[in-house]
Design a protein around this motif. Structure first.
Motif, PDB file in Angstrom:
ATOM      1  N   ILE A 294       0.865  -1.175   0.000  1.00  0.00           N
ATOM      2  CA  ILE A 294       0.000   0.000   0.000  1.00  0.00           C
ATOM      3  C   ILE A 294       0.906   1.230   0.000  1.00  0.00           C
ATOM      4  O   ILE A 294       1.874   1.301   0.753  1.00  0.00           O
ATOM      5  CB  ILE A 294      -0.952  -0.016   1.214  1.00  0.00           C
ATOM      6  CG1 ILE A 294      -1.869  -1.251   1.133  1.00  0.00           C
ATOM      7  CG2 ILE A 294      -1.781   1.265   1.276  1.00  0.00           C
ATOM      8  CD1 ILE A 294      -2.771  -1.451   2.315  1.00  0.00           C
ATOM      9  N   SER A 295       0.594   2.172  -0.862  1.00  0.00           N
ATOM     10  CA  SER A 295       1.450   3.343  -1.045  1.00  0.00           C
ATOM     11  C   SER A 295       1.569   4.167   0.238  1.00  0.00           C
ATOM     12  O   SER A 295       0.761   4.030   1.162  1.00  0.00           O
ATOM     13  CB  SER A 295       0.890   4.229  -2.165  1.00  0.00           C
ATOM     14  OG  SER A 295      -0.317   4.838  -1.735  1.00  0.00           O
ATOM     15  N   VAL A 296       2.560   5.022   0.259  1.00  0.00           N
ATOM     16  CA  VAL A 296       2.770   5.915   1.400  1.00  0.00           C
ATOM     17  C   VAL A 296       1.505   6.722   1.673  1.00  0.00           C
ATOM     18  O   VAL A 296       1.058   6.836   2.823  1.00  0.00           O
ATOM     19  CB  VAL A 296       3.969   6.857   1.142  1.00  0.00           C
ATOM     20  CG1 VAL A 296       4.030   7.957   2.175  1.00  0.00           C
ATOM     21  CG2 VAL A 296       5.269   6.070   1.128  1.00  0.00           C
TER      22      VAL A 296
ATOM     23  N   TYR B 216       4.659   3.477 -12.656  1.00  0.00           N
ATOM     24  CA  TYR B 216       5.240   4.594 -11.918  1.00  0.00           C
ATOM     25  C   TYR B 216       4.577   5.916 -12.302  1.00  0.00           C
ATOM     26  O   TYR B 216       4.390   6.803 -11.452  1.00  0.00           O
ATOM     27  CB  TYR B 216       6.740   4.646 -12.190  1.00  0.00           C
ATOM     28  CG  TYR B 216       7.488   5.718 -11.441  1.00  0.00           C
ATOM     29  CD1 TYR B 216       7.462   5.780 -10.050  1.00  0.00           C
ATOM     30  CD2 TYR B 216       8.229   6.677 -12.128  1.00  0.00           C
ATOM     31  CE1 TYR B 216       8.157   6.768  -9.360  1.00  0.00           C
ATOM     32  CE2 TYR B 216       8.931   7.666 -11.449  1.00  0.00           C
ATOM     33  CZ  TYR B 216       8.890   7.709 -10.070  1.00  0.00           C
ATOM     34  OH  TYR B 216       9.569   8.680  -9.388  1.00  0.00           O
ATOM     35  N   GLN B 217       4.173   6.039 -13.564  1.00  0.00           N
ATOM     36  CA  GLN B 217       3.576   7.273 -14.060  1.00  0.00           C
ATOM     37  C   GLN B 217       2.287   7.622 -13.319  1.00  0.00           C
ATOM     38  O   GLN B 217       1.959   8.798 -13.152  1.00  0.00           O
ATOM     39  CB  GLN B 217       3.292   7.162 -15.563  1.00  0.00           C
ATOM     40  CG  GLN B 217       2.880   8.462 -16.214  1.00  0.00           C
ATOM     41  CD  GLN B 217       4.008   9.488 -16.228  1.00  0.00           C
ATOM     42  OE1 GLN B 217       5.133   9.184 -16.612  1.00  0.00           O
ATOM     43  NE2 GLN B 217       3.706  10.719 -15.816  1.00  0.00           N
TER      44      GLN B 217
ATOM     45  N   ILE C 225       3.254  12.391  -6.931  1.00  0.00           N
ATOM     46  CA  ILE C 225       3.916  11.529  -5.940  1.00  0.00           C
ATOM     47  C   ILE C 225       5.095  10.832  -6.630  1.00  0.00           C
ATOM     48  O   ILE C 225       4.927   9.793  -7.265  1.00  0.00           O
ATOM     49  CB  ILE C 225       2.932  10.489  -5.369  1.00  0.00           C
ATOM     50  CG1 ILE C 225       1.708  11.190  -4.785  1.00  0.00           C
ATOM     51  CG2 ILE C 225       3.613   9.630  -4.316  1.00  0.00           C
ATOM     52  CD1 ILE C 225       0.574  10.258  -4.415  1.00  0.00           C
ATOM     53  N   PRO C 226       6.308  11.389  -6.523  1.00  0.00           N
ATOM     54  CA  PRO C 226       7.456  10.796  -7.207  1.00  0.00           C
ATOM     55  C   PRO C 226       8.084   9.612  -6.467  1.00  0.00           C
ATOM     56  O   PRO C 226       8.939   8.929  -7.013  1.00  0.00           O
ATOM     57  CB  PRO C 226       8.434  11.962  -7.307  1.00  0.00           C
ATOM     58  CG  PRO C 226       8.109  12.811  -6.121  1.00  0.00           C
ATOM     59  CD  PRO C 226       6.629  12.677  -5.907  1.00  0.00           C
TER      60      PRO C 226
ATOM     61  N   VAL D 285      14.331   7.089  -5.588  1.00  0.00           N
ATOM     62  CA  VAL D 285      13.982   6.208  -6.702  1.00  0.00           C
ATOM     63  C   VAL D 285      15.198   6.024  -7.598  1.00  0.00           C
ATOM     64  O   VAL D 285      15.845   6.989  -7.987  1.00  0.00           O
ATOM     65  CB  VAL D 285      12.805   6.803  -7.507  1.00  0.00           C
ATOM     66  CG1 VAL D 285      12.497   5.938  -8.726  1.00  0.00           C
ATOM     67  CG2 VAL D 285      11.573   6.948  -6.622  1.00  0.00           C
ATOM     68  N   GLN D 286      15.496   4.760  -7.918  1.00  0.00           N
ATOM     69  CA  GLN D 286      16.598   4.453  -8.826  1.00  0.00           C
ATOM     70  C   GLN D 286      16.032   3.952 -10.149  1.00  0.00           C
ATOM     71  O   GLN D 286      15.082   3.170 -10.162  1.00  0.00           O
ATOM     72  CB  GLN D 286      17.504   3.388  -8.213  1.00  0.00           C
ATOM     73  CG  GLN D 286      18.151   3.838  -6.910  1.00  0.00           C
ATOM     74  CD  GLN D 286      19.015   2.748  -6.304  1.00  0.00           C
ATOM     75  OE1 GLN D 286      19.920   2.251  -6.949  1.00  0.00           O
ATOM     76  NE2 GLN D 286      18.718   2.375  -5.069  1.00  0.00           N
TER      77      GLN D 286
END
Length: 198
Positions: free
Chosen positions: A46-48, A74-75, A82-83, A106-107
């Motif tokens: 679950i996302s931040v 990711y887009q 939200i990067p 992020v890599q």
């Protein structure tokens, strides 16, 4: 050796989203019982932003410490401003077009994706790697996937984005290890890759 797990939402007819990749129709099934399952068993998926809204921001990771996403997946976060959608994990984005990541957490993996995944799998860690999506990425990494966790929603899309894009021959050798049915009709099935014989 740690595992690469493709943990993904899918329709009954095998699509992870409609033709544009949109999977919002699945959200109607995230009820209290199913959400409790996710919070308890897979909180790191679950996302931040989602963790903050749901009130379990500080819950430790249970299964994964690393996430790999394709550019289309990711887009979705980038479009919402939200990067770093999974800042509680090490985040990788497989992309030849992104260039520099818009967030230092992020890599970007621009080439030799399979080699990078093999390096990640060889790391010494008690936690595994989550393949978040999407279809193109899963297709490229199909031989590296050690486990499938399919959240099958009671929805027929008819057409759309398949679980694996660009796969023209069968990929066999998975064994069903568990299955759980929820009151809302969602079924979560876990499959493990069988070890190669010989």
């Amino acid at each position: 050796m740690r595992k690469l797990t493709y943990f993904v939402a899918v329709s009954i007819d095998g699509f992870i989203g409609d033709p544009s990749g949109d999977a919002n129709s699945y959200m109607a099934y995230v009820d209290e019982e199913f959400l409790e399952f996710l919070k308890t068993e897979y909180p790191e998926t679950i996302s931040v932003a989602g963790r903050r809204v749901l009130g379990f921001d500080g819950v430790p990771n249970r299964r994964f410490d690393t996430v790999i996403q394709g550019m289309n997946t990711y887009q979705v976060g980038l479009d919402e401003g939200i990067p770093s959608p999974y800042a509680h994990l090490r985040e990788y984005v497989a992309s030849r077009s992104l260039g520099t990541a818009p967030d230092p957490k992020v890599q970007v993996i621009a080439d030799d994706l399979v080699g990078k995944v093999r390096d990640l799998k060889a790391e010494d860690s008690d936690l595994d790697i989550w393949l978040c999506g999407g279809a193109q990425l899963a297709g490229v990494l199909r031989e590296e996937i050690d486990e499938l966790v399919l959240k099958t929603y009671p929805v027929l899309l008819g057409s759309g984005m398949p679980m694996f894009a660009g796969v023209e021959s069968a990929v066999s050798g998975f064994t069903l290890t568990s299955s759980r049915v929820f009151g809302n009709g969602v079924v979560v099935r876990n499959y493990a890759r069988q070890p190669a014989s010989g």
